[in-house]
Design a protein around this motif. Structure first.
Motif, short mmCIF file in Angstrom:
data_model
loop_
_atom_site.label_atom_id
_atom_site.label_comp_id
_atom_site.label_asym_id
_atom_site.label_seq_id
_atom_site.Cartn_x
_atom_site.Cartn_y
_atom_site.Cartn_z
N SER A 269 -3.34 -4.16 -7.91
CA SER A 269 -4.36 -4.24 -8.89
C SER A 269 -3.89 -4.66 -10.22
O SER A 269 -4.51 -5.44 -10.89
CB SER A 269 -4.98 -2.84 -8.93
N PHE B 187 -13.27 3.00 6.96
CA PHE B 187 -13.08 2.11 5.77
C PHE B 187 -13.86 1.08 6.25
O PHE B 187 -14.75 0.61 5.21
CB PHE B 187 -11.55 1.39 5.97
N ARG C 237 -20.85 0.15 0.78
CA ARG C 237 -20.71 0.11 -0.77
C ARG C 237 -21.14 -1.17 -1.11
O ARG C 237 -21.37 -1.40 -2.33
CB ARG C 237 -19.01 0.52 -0.90
N GLN D 209 -9.91 -6.44 -7.31
CA GLN D 209 -8.99 -5.70 -7.66
C GLN D 209 -8.43 -6.32 -9.02
O GLN D 209 -7.70 -5.72 -9.86
CB GLN D 209 -7.81 -5.23 -6.71
N ARG E 228 -7.96 0.79 -6.79
CA ARG E 228 -7.97 1.77 -5.75
C ARG E 228 -6.74 2.41 -5.46
O ARG E 228 -5.71 1.74 -5.68
CB ARG E 228 -8.24 0.88 -4.17
N PRO E 229 -6.81 3.58 -4.99
CA PRO E 229 -5.64 4.59 -4.93
C PRO E 229 -4.63 3.83 -3.95
O PRO E 229 -4.99 3.06 -2.99
CB PRO E 229 -5.91 5.97 -4.33
N ARG F 103 0.90 -1.02 -0.13
CA ARG F 103 -0.13 0.08 0.09
C ARG F 103 0.88 1.27 0.06
O ARG F 103 1.48 1.60 0.94
CB ARG F 103 -0.99 -0.08 1.37
N TRP G 89 -17.46 2.33 5.15
CA TRP G 89 -17.37 2.42 3.70
C TRP G 89 -17.61 1.21 2.91
O TRP G 89 -18.39 1.24 2.19
CB TRP G 89 -16.11 3.05 3.10
N THR H 21 -19.09 -5.10 -6.85
CA THR H 21 -18.87 -4.76 -8.23
C THR H 21 -20.02 -4.57 -9.07
O THR H 21 -19.84 -4.16 -10.46
CB THR H 21 -17.81 -5.72 -8.76
N LEU I 294 -11.51 -3.58 -10.52
CA LEU I 294 -11.38 -2.30 -9.90
C LEU I 294 -9.89 -1.77 -9.70
O LEU I 294 -9.05 -2.83 -9.07
CB LEU I 294 -12.09 -2.46 -8.83
N TYR J 170 -14.14 -7.96 -0.40
CA TYR J 170 -13.52 -7.79 0.75
C TYR J 170 -13.81 -8.92 1.96
O TYR J 170 -15.17 -9.06 2.19
CB TYR J 170 -13.98 -6.48 1.20
#
Length: 166
Positions: A71, A117, A124, A59, A64-65, A11, A120, A163, A62, A102
């Protein structure tokens, strides 16, 4: 049967990711699947049957920063799955990927322990919760079973609907 289930993350923003960290993640998550499948495939092809299950991630499709290498490696694993299918399906070898969302595991504990998180992810995900390892069992068993003998080159996402929605 071969199950490729290696995975590490790093990360960090892309511009701060060293080449060594990039290679460590790609070598673990993608190159290892290539090397193991390359070794296992000749026996499967000779036998006229076999199963390869590559374990990806949401991932896989998708981004993610902060997860650039992860990813990229999981997206590459989806394409490697398709290439393996293209090369080995005519010989009776099915190659598919499982893409978990997740999931409650020890490596995701810091994410689950982060209230923002965790909220979120729960908000989501249409199922409203984190997955469990048990949530992946049925999909994995299906993909390596005879019931999936005409399924190849696919990525089966098991993510509680994450997704499927914007």
């Amino acid at each position: 049967m071969l199950v490729n289930n290696a995975g590490v993350q790093h990360r960090q923003p892309l511009v701060d990711t060293s080449a060594a960290d990039w290679h460590r993640v790609l070598d673990t998550n993608l190159t290892s699947a290539f090397l193991l499948a390359r070794e296992a495939a000749p026996a499967m092809v000779a036998a006229g049957r076999g199963k390869v299950l590559n374990v990806g991630s949401v991932q896989t499709s998708l981004a993610r920063p902060g997860l650039s290498a992860y990813s990229a490696s999981k997206g590459g694993l989806a394409m490697l799955t398709r290439v393996m299918c293209a090369e080995w399906a005519a010989s009776g070898v099915q190659v598919n990927a499982l893409a978990p969302g997740y999931v409650e595991t020890e490596p995701t504990r810091p994410l689950r322990d982060d209230p923002a998180f965790d909220t979120w992810i729960r908000g989501r995900t249409p199922a409203g919760r984190w997955g469990t390892p048990g949530d992946l069992v049925g999909a994995a068993v299906f993909l390596v079973s005879r019931a999936a003998d005409f399924v190849s080159g696919q990525v089966l996402t098991v993510d509680g609907g994450l997704t499927a929605v914007v």
